[in-house]
Design a protein around this motif. Structure first.
Motif, PDB file in Angstrom:
ATOM      1  N   THR A  85      37.030  45.501  39.693  1.00 53.87           N
ATOM      2  CA  THR A  85      36.406  44.898  40.882  1.00 53.87           C
ATOM      3  C   THR A  85      34.940  44.559  40.627  1.00 53.87           C
ATOM      4  OG1 THR A  85      37.887  46.188  42.289  1.00 53.87           O
ATOM      5  CG2 THR A  85      35.966  45.197  43.343  1.00 53.87           C
ATOM      6  N   ARG A  86      34.197  45.531  40.082  1.00 54.36           N
ATOM      7  CA  ARG A  86      32.769  45.300  39.822  1.00 54.36           C
ATOM      8  C   ARG A  86      32.569  44.172  38.822  1.00 54.36           C
ATOM      9  NH1 ARG A  86      32.612  51.027  39.873  1.00 54.36           N
ATOM     10  NH2 ARG A  86      32.726  51.051  37.594  1.00 54.36           N
ATOM     11  N   ALA A  87      33.351  44.186  37.739  1.00 47.88           N
ATOM     12  CA  ALA A  87      33.203  43.160  36.708  1.00 47.88           C
ATOM     13  C   ALA A  87      33.528  41.775  37.255  1.00 47.88           C
ATOM     14  CB  ALA A  87      34.113  43.489  35.519  1.00 47.88           C
ATOM     15  N   ALA A  88      34.613  41.672  38.023  1.00 53.89           N
ATOM     16  CA  ALA A  88      35.029  40.369  38.546  1.00 53.89           C
ATOM     17  C   ALA A  88      34.010  39.817  39.533  1.00 53.89           C
ATOM     18  CB  ALA A  88      36.398  40.497  39.210  1.00 53.89           C
ATOM     19  N   ARG A  89      33.475  40.666  40.396  1.00 56.39           N
ATOM     20  CA  ARG A  89      32.488  40.195  41.377  1.00 56.39           C
ATOM     21  C   ARG A  89      31.194  39.786  40.691  1.00 56.39           C
ATOM     22  NH1 ARG A  89      33.520  44.648  46.241  1.00 56.39           N
ATOM     23  NH2 ARG A  89      35.494  43.722  46.962  1.00 56.39           N
ATOM     24  N   ARG A  90      30.834  40.498  39.652  1.00 57.43           N
ATOM     25  CA  ARG A  90      29.609  40.159  38.923  1.00 57.43           C
ATOM     26  C   ARG A  90      29.742  38.801  38.225  1.00 57.43           C
ATOM     27  NH1 ARG A  90      27.805  43.361  33.547  1.00 57.43           N
ATOM     28  NH2 ARG A  90      26.196  41.924  32.828  1.00 57.43           N
ATOM     29  N   ALA A  91      30.940  38.528  37.691  1.00 59.16           N
ATOM     30  CA  ALA A  91      31.154  37.279  36.954  1.00 59.16           C
ATOM     31  C   ALA A  91      31.738  36.182  37.834  1.00 59.16           C
ATOM     32  CB  ALA A  91      32.088  37.527  35.772  1.00 59.16           C
ATOM     33  N   ARG A  92      31.932  36.479  39.130  1.00 55.33           N
ATOM     34  CA  ARG A  92      32.535  35.522  40.070  1.00 55.33           C
ATOM     35  C   ARG A  92      33.897  35.058  39.547  1.00 55.33           C
ATOM     36  NH1 ARG A  92      27.670  33.398  39.189  1.00 55.33           N
ATOM     37  NH2 ARG A  92      28.510  31.383  38.537  1.00 55.33           N
ATOM     38  N   CYS A  93      34.727  36.056  39.159  1.00 60.30           N
ATOM     39  CA  CYS A  93      36.087  35.789  38.678  1.00 60.30           C
ATOM     40  C   CYS A  93      37.097  36.260  39.723  1.00 60.30           C
ATOM     41  CB  CYS A  93      36.360  36.533  37.372  1.00 60.30           C
ATOM     42  SG  CYS A  93      35.296  36.067  36.005  1.00 60.30           S
ATOM     43  N   HIS A  94      38.317  35.791  39.606  1.00 64.91           N
ATOM     44  CA  HIS A  94      39.413  36.303  40.418  1.00 64.91           C
ATOM     45  C   HIS A  94      39.910  37.604  39.787  1.00 64.91           C
ATOM     46  CE1 HIS A  94      39.195  32.312  42.092  1.00 64.91           C
ATOM     47  NE2 HIS A  94      39.493  31.779  40.925  1.00 64.91           N
ATOM     48  N   TYR A  95      40.508  38.462  40.604  1.00 59.47           N
ATOM     49  CA  TYR A  95      40.979  39.734  40.050  1.00 59.47           C
ATOM     50  C   TYR A  95      42.151  40.290  40.852  1.00 59.47           C
ATOM     51  CZ  TYR A  95      38.420  41.991  43.892  1.00 59.47           C
ATOM     52  OH  TYR A  95      37.973  42.375  45.131  1.00 59.47           O
ATOM     53  N   VAL A  96      42.942  41.136  40.172  1.00 55.87           N
ATOM     54  CA  VAL A  96      44.023  41.893  40.804  1.00 55.87           C
ATOM     55  C   VAL A  96      43.831  43.336  40.370  1.00 55.87           C
ATOM     56  CG1 VAL A  96      46.504  42.269  40.958  1.00 55.87           C
ATOM     57  CG2 VAL A  96      45.614  39.940  40.768  1.00 55.87           C
ATOM     58  N   ASN A  97      43.605  44.239  41.332  1.00 60.54           N
ATOM     59  CA  ASN A  97      43.306  45.630  40.963  1.00 60.54           C
ATOM     60  C   ASN A  97      44.158  46.665  41.701  1.00 60.54           C
ATOM     61  OD1 ASN A  97      42.156  45.369  43.514  1.00 60.54           O
ATOM     62  ND2 ASN A  97      40.408  46.678  43.029  1.00 60.54           N
ATOM     63  N   LYS A  98      45.139  46.223  42.481  1.00 60.72           N
ATOM     64  CA  LYS A  98      45.978  47.188  43.204  1.00 60.72           C
ATOM     65  C   LYS A  98      47.407  47.199  42.673  1.00 60.72           C
ATOM     66  CE  LYS A  98      42.826  48.700  45.979  1.00 60.72           C
ATOM     67  NZ  LYS A  98      42.322  50.080  45.820  1.00 60.72           N
ATOM     68  N   LYS A  99      48.080  46.064  42.807  1.00 63.35           N
ATOM     69  CA  LYS A  99      49.457  45.960  42.338  1.00 63.35           C
ATOM     70  C   LYS A  99      49.748  44.515  41.986  1.00 63.35           C
ATOM     71  CE  LYS A  99      54.261  46.727  43.726  1.00 63.35           C
ATOM     72  NZ  LYS A  99      55.166  47.113  44.826  1.00 63.35           N
ATOM     73  N   TRP A 100      50.401  44.325  40.839  1.00 63.43           N
ATOM     74  CA  TRP A 100      50.791  42.975  40.454  1.00 63.43           C
ATOM     75  C   TRP A 100      52.122  42.654  41.132  1.00 63.43           C
ATOM     76  CZ3 TRP A 100      48.373  39.088  37.982  1.00 63.43           C
ATOM     77  CH2 TRP A 100      49.155  37.977  37.645  1.00 63.43           C
ATOM     78  N   LEU A 101      52.102  41.661  41.999  1.00 62.49           N
ATOM     79  CA  LEU A 101      53.320  41.241  42.678  1.00 62.49           C
ATOM     80  C   LEU A 101      54.100  40.311  41.759  1.00 62.49           C
ATOM     81  CD1 LEU A 101      51.790  40.477  46.199  1.00 62.49           C
ATOM     82  CD2 LEU A 101      52.828  42.605  45.397  1.00 62.49           C
ATOM     83  N   GLY A 102      55.349  40.645  41.493  1.00 57.76           N
ATOM     84  CA  GLY A 102      56.167  39.836  40.587  1.00 57.76           C
ATOM     85  C   GLY A 102      56.194  38.381  41.006  1.00 57.76           C
ATOM     86  N   GLY A 103      55.987  37.483  40.053  1.00 59.06           N
ATOM     87  CA  GLY A 103      55.998  36.056  40.340  1.00 59.06           C
ATOM     88  C   GLY A 103      54.682  35.528  40.893  1.00 59.06           C
ATOM     89  N   MET A 104      53.628  36.325  40.799  1.00 62.31           N
ATOM     90  CA  MET A 104      52.333  35.903  41.343  1.00 62.31           C
ATOM     91  C   MET A 104      51.859  34.601  40.704  1.00 62.31           C
ATOM     92  SD  MET A 104      48.801  38.103  41.686  1.00 62.31           S
ATOM     93  CE  MET A 104      49.512  39.321  42.771  1.00 62.31           C
ATOM     94  N   LEU A 105      52.156  34.415  39.420  1.00 61.30           N
ATOM     95  CA  LEU A 105      51.770  33.182  38.733  1.00 61.30           C
ATOM     96  C   LEU A 105      52.957  32.247  38.514  1.00 61.30           C
ATOM     97  CD1 LEU A 105      49.256  34.501  36.031  1.00 61.30           C
ATOM     98  CD2 LEU A 105      48.745  33.569  38.287  1.00 61.30           C
TER      99      LEU A 105
END
Length: 290
Positions: A85-105
């Motif tokens: 979370t900290r790294a993604a917010r610092r770099a203004r990136c998207h992130y998933v840090n709780k659970k990967w939902l199958g088929g997300m991509l």
């Protein structure tokens, strides 16, 4: 790809415990080239290789960020969630840090539909529209919003598939990795001694269980992303300045040509006046002769 110096030192990697692998009985034989020794039942990773691959990963994300590419950071286990979370917010990136939902991509159409619903519910909540509904309906929508915030909160502004995915703990995020492989999305993976390095496009052998190790690797990558974006802004400003200078030069040339044209017209007028005077003089001489 241009090599840059990212200040990756063995001392800080040792302090962060990057070199500690899993127990020797829980290893993947394909990780053998990345292991340097065994100690007290644990495999010890070769930090020389870690530094080399981490440097290559930093070069890759720097170049991608300078071209405006989008990143997705994935790390759902508890030890990695806060660092992600900290790294993604610092770099203004998207992130998933709780659970990967199958088929997300791979099933992006469904994910996009959920994101639209999520953004719509957030807008309604901010405007106070949920409070105007019956209590039962409002409670149901708030539960949906909480659920969507938990699992999609880090990608709520993502409008398309990411260009590069950074995965913390390849074993834990195997589903996400398979989706990236299916879609041909380049991956940078943190791999421990129990992982298969052949699955990642760019593997970084490192301890994926220690928070300090995860934080160190992510900080290096995030720094490279931020530098790349800063470079992109500077290059854009430089190009704008060059275009302004070119336009200024063109304007000056146009003004010079305009001045030359005016001078030519003046000379032409003077020539015509001279010819007229010459004709009048001839007529005067003719009349004088008569």
């Amino acid at each position: 790809m241009t090599k840059r110096y990212w200040n990756i030192t063995f001392e800080e990697m040792m302090e962060a415990g990057v070199h500690f692998g899993h127990e020797t009985r829980k290893w993947n034989p394909r990780m053998a080239p990345y292991i340097s020794a065994k100690r007290k039942g644990l495999h010890i990773l070769n930090l020389t290789r870690t530094a080399r691959f981490l440097s290559e990963a930093c070069d890759l994300v720097f170049d991608a960020a300078s071209r405006g590419k989008q990143f997705l950071i994935v790390g759902t286990k508890k030890k990695a969630a806060d660092s992600v979370t900290r790294a993604a917010r610092r770099a203004r990136c998207h992130y998933v840090n709780k659970k990967w939902l199958g088929g997300m991509l791979t099933n992006w159409y469904t994910t996009e539909t959920r994101l639209r619903k999520f953004r719509d519910l957030r807008t309604k909540q901010k405007r106070g529209k949920l409070n105007c509904l019956p209590k039962r309906d409002a409670a149901m929508l708030k539960r949906q919003l909480s659920h969507l915030e938990r699992y999609l909160g880090g990608i709520k502004y993502m409008t398309g598939l990411p260009d590069i995915v950074i995965i913390v703990d390849q074993q834990e995020e195997y589903t996400a990795l398979r989706e990236c492989i299916t879609l041909g999305i380049p991956t940078i993976c943190l791999i421990d001694t129990n992982s298969d390095p052949d699955l990642a496009d760019l593997p970084i052998p490192a301890n994926d269980d220690a928070m300090d190790s995860i934080g160190l690797i992510l900080n290096k990558l995030v720094f490279a992303i931020c530098e790349g974006r800063s470079s992109s802004i500077q290059n854009c400003a430089k190009r704008q300045q060059e275009q302004t200078e070119i336009l200024s030069d063109e304007k000056e040339q146009t003004e010079i040509l305009s001045d030359e044209k005016e001078q030519t017209e003046i000379l032409s007028d003077e020539k015509e006046q001279t010819e007229i005077l010459s004709d009048e003089k001839e007529q005067t001489e003719i009349l004088s002769d008569e």
